[in-house]
Enzyme design. Structure first.
Site, mmCIF file in Angstrom:
data_model
loop_
_atom_site.group_PDB
_atom_site.id
_atom_site.type_symbol
_atom_site.label_atom_id
_atom_site.label_comp_id
_atom_site.label_asym_id
_atom_site.label_seq_id
_atom_site.Cartn_x
_atom_site.Cartn_y
_atom_site.Cartn_z
ATOM 1 N N CYS A 1 3.622 8.394 1.273
ATOM 2 C CA CYS A 1 4.157 7.427 2.225
ATOM 3 C C CYS A 1 4.311 6.099 1.482
ATOM 4 O O CYS A 1 3.333 5.542 0.976
ATOM 5 C CB CYS A 1 3.190 7.303 3.405
ATOM 6 S SG CYS A 1 3.703 6.068 4.609
ATOM 7 N N GLU B 1 0.817 -1.199 0.000
ATOM 8 C CA GLU B 1 0.000 0.000 0.000
ATOM 9 C C GLU B 1 0.858 1.259 0.000
ATOM 10 O O GLU B 1 1.974 1.267 0.503
ATOM 11 C CB GLU B 1 -0.915 -0.005 1.232
ATOM 12 C CG GLU B 1 -1.931 -1.119 1.128
ATOM 13 C CD GLU B 1 -2.813 -1.253 2.349
ATOM 14 O OE1 GLU B 1 -3.912 -1.778 2.194
ATOM 15 O OE2 GLU B 1 -2.401 -0.836 3.440
ATOM 16 N N CYS C 1 1.773 -3.133 15.524
ATOM 17 C CA CYS C 1 1.761 -2.766 14.102
ATOM 18 C C CYS C 1 1.053 -3.827 13.258
ATOM 19 O O CYS C 1 1.353 -5.019 13.354
ATOM 20 C CB CYS C 1 3.194 -2.588 13.621
ATOM 21 S SG CYS C 1 3.346 -2.361 11.848
ATOM 22 N N CYS D 1 6.354 -7.378 6.890
ATOM 23 C CA CYS D 1 7.559 -6.969 7.620
ATOM 24 C C CYS D 1 7.903 -8.059 8.622
ATOM 25 O O CYS D 1 7.020 -8.643 9.245
ATOM 26 C CB CYS D 1 7.311 -5.647 8.356
ATOM 27 S SG CYS D 1 8.752 -5.077 9.296
HETATM 28 N N1 SAH Z 1 9.517 -0.101 9.735
HETATM 29 C C1 SAH Z 1 9.773 1.269 9.928
HETATM 30 C C2 SAH Z 1 8.940 2.169 9.039
HETATM 31 C C3 SAH Z 1 7.492 1.804 8.825
HETATM 32 S S1 SAH Z 1 6.436 2.026 10.215
HETATM 33 C C4 SAH Z 1 9.618 1.642 11.391
HETATM 34 O O1 SAH Z 1 9.107 0.831 12.155
HETATM 35 O O2 SAH Z 1 10.048 2.727 11.763
HETATM 36 C C5 SAH Z 1 6.328 3.788 10.341
HETATM 37 C C6 SAH Z 1 5.957 4.279 11.744
HETATM 38 O O3 SAH Z 1 4.620 3.894 12.086
HETATM 39 C C7 SAH Z 1 6.850 3.699 12.827
HETATM 40 O O4 SAH Z 1 7.252 4.679 13.734
HETATM 41 C C8 SAH Z 1 5.926 2.698 13.485
HETATM 42 O O5 SAH Z 1 6.324 2.418 14.792
HETATM 43 C C9 SAH Z 1 4.604 3.417 13.409
HETATM 44 N N2 SAH Z 1 3.433 2.561 13.640
HETATM 45 C C10 SAH Z 1 3.331 1.243 13.459
HETATM 46 N N3 SAH Z 1 2.087 0.817 13.776
HETATM 47 C C11 SAH Z 1 1.392 1.915 14.141
HETATM 48 C C12 SAH Z 1 0.047 2.132 14.569
HETATM 49 N N4 SAH Z 1 -0.815 1.136 14.631
HETATM 50 N N5 SAH Z 1 -0.309 3.374 14.871
HETATM 51 C C13 SAH Z 1 0.557 4.401 14.746
HETATM 52 N N6 SAH Z 1 1.811 4.264 14.343
HETATM 53 C C14 SAH Z 1 2.242 3.032 14.053
HETATM 54 FE FE1 SF4 Z 2 7.856 -3.492 10.709
HETATM 55 FE FE2 SF4 Z 2 5.690 -2.352 11.663
HETATM 56 FE FE3 SF4 Z 2 7.781 -2.722 13.252
HETATM 57 FE FE4 SF4 Z 2 7.928 -0.890 11.284
HETATM 58 S S1 SF4 Z 2 6.546 -0.828 13.053
HETATM 59 S S2 SF4 Z 2 9.445 -2.436 11.817
HETATM 60 S S3 SF4 Z 2 6.661 -1.898 9.722
HETATM 61 S S4 SF4 Z 2 6.557 -4.323 12.316
#
Ligand code: SAH
Ligand code: SF4
Length: 376
Positions: A109, A96, A123, A116
């Site tokens: 984004c 996405e 997440c 992942c």
């Molecule tokens: N894998 C990378 C980038 C993708 S996630 C990382 O983890 O940084 C991008 C951001 O979204 C990260 O800071 C992650 O912790 C946050 N994130 C993940 N799940 C989320 C959720 N359910 N609500 C808000 N932010 C979330």
């Molecule tokens: Fe992967 Fe989600 Fe953790 Fe980012 S926040 S590293 S996308 S599992």
């Protein structure tokens, strides 16, 4: 199910690779430059539109997939200003991309992996596990989709093109470093998509080796680090990666990164009710950052993120009052701190919600054809 990268698409080639390819077909170098402009500047949707290329060359090019992303669905929220695309890859995996239009800028984004493997408990993408890495072309093509979408929306001025790009979609960019960096280089190329390095931000779960590599890259893109807890016990519970790279290692890498680049680093902190949002945890976070910061002006920034609920987890989203108290404490410690403005909540387009929700979306706009190629 086994997912594997398939044939290269046109967006997988940089300019010199396209030049080599066309030269191997007996074409002069300027043809590759023409093709490259069509892909990255004119945002052509198919080879037929490249009318200044000879027919024979066009038919040869048509044998290479234009883009391997098939847009199956675009969901619309925030009165049309947030758009989430769902792409199906040739092997069946899904990724996405979210486009967010603001009064003064347009941000896309982008995903770097399908699924992942990092397993963060809050997440949605993490719950899928890693399906596969995206190719550089699959990463680049998401930004192209966003530009085409802006054009189709008739946006003009600063919002008419992608002005900011965040690698905060599905996946961990540093777990797919080489392909991800090729995509960064290609999107930055002034002869092509021409996106400034300072307009790109990568977010990492905290892979120390990736932070070290980024510090040595020639392009000054921005770094955001997902911290989410002020101590190792809680961080390991929320983010299994912390067992491999605990907070002390992460902070040491961040210090070195700043010493080398003199660039500011953002820390992301998702607020989970009763889990990591207590005032004493805000104080612990402030102290951690104060003692980890290199000497000189504080090149740290904290981005508090209201958590977007993920079904099937026992976690809860912090009440607003707790968010503002947390922010106030950090501010009292002179730590620059903002609360991330949410976008696309009703279409589950917010961070960490990308994945696994492809059932019955709101306001779904089907593309003109049931499945269309991203560019067709
Ligand atoms: N894998 C990378 C980038 C993708 S996630 C990382 O983890 O940084 C991008 C951001 O979204 C990260 O800071 C992650 O912790 C946050 N994130 C993940 N799940 C989320 C959720 N359910 N609500 C808000 N932010 C979330
Ligand atoms: Fe992967 Fe989600 Fe953790 Fe980012 S926040 S590293 S996308 S599992």
């Amino acid at each position: 199910m086994h997912y594997a990268m398939e044939q290269r698409c046109l967006y997988d080639y940089n300019l010199s690779e396209l030049t080599e390819l066309l030269q191997s077909w007996g074409e002069p170098a300027f043809r590759a430059r023409q093709l490259y402009r069509h892909l990255y500047v004119n945002l052509a949707r198919q080879v037929d539109q490249m009318t200044d290329l000879p027919l024979a060359l066009r038919s040869r090019l048509a044998e290479i997939p234009f883009s391997t992303l098939r847009c199956e669905q675009v969901q619309i929220g925030d009165n049309g200003m947030t758009r989430k695309a769902l792409f199906r890859l040739p092997d069946g995996a899904v990724v996405e991309t979210v486009l967010m239009v603001y009064p003064d800028r347009s941000t896309v984004c982008v995903s770097t992996q399908a699924g992942c493997g990092m397993g963060c408990v809050f997440c949605a993408t993490g719950q899928l596990g890693l399906l596969r890495n995206l190719s550089s072309g699959e990463i680049v093509a998401q930004a192209i989709w966003a530009s085409q979408e802006l054009r189709a929306m008739g946006m003009a001025g600063p919002t008419g093109r992608v002005s900011n790009l965040v690698f905060m979609g599905m996946g961990e960019p540093f777990a797919n470093y080489d392909r991800w960096w090729q995509a960064v280089e290609r999107l930055h190329d002034p002869q092509g998509f021409n996106l400034g390095a300072r307009s790109m931000t990568v977010s990492t779960v905290g892979l120390v080796k990736g932070i070290e590599r980024l510090a040595n890259e020639r392009l000054p893109i921005n770094l955001a680090i997902s911290l989410h807890a002020p101590d190792d016990a809680l961080r390991s519970e929320l983010m299994p990666v912390n067992r491999r790279y605990p907070i002390a290692d992460l902070m040491a890498a961040t210090r070195n990164y700043i010493a080398k680049t003199r660039r500011r680093v953002s820390f992301e902190y998702v607020l989970l009710q009763g889990k990591n949002d207590h005032p004493h945890q805000a104080i612990a976070l402030a102290r951690l950052l104060r003692r980890s910061a290199p000497r000189g002006p504080l090149l740290f920034h904290v981005n508090l993120i209201p958590w977007n609920p993920v079904p099937g987890t026992p976690l809860g989203r912090s009440e607003w009052e707790r968010v503002t108290t947390f922010q106030q404490i950090l501010t009292d410690y002179d730590i620059p701190c903002t609360v991330r403005v949410e976008r696309g909540v009703e279409i589950a387009a917010a961070c960490g919600q990308l994945a696994g929700r492809h059932g019955v979306p709101l306001n779904t706009v089907e593309p003109e054809t049931p499945t269309r190629n991203l560019t067709g």
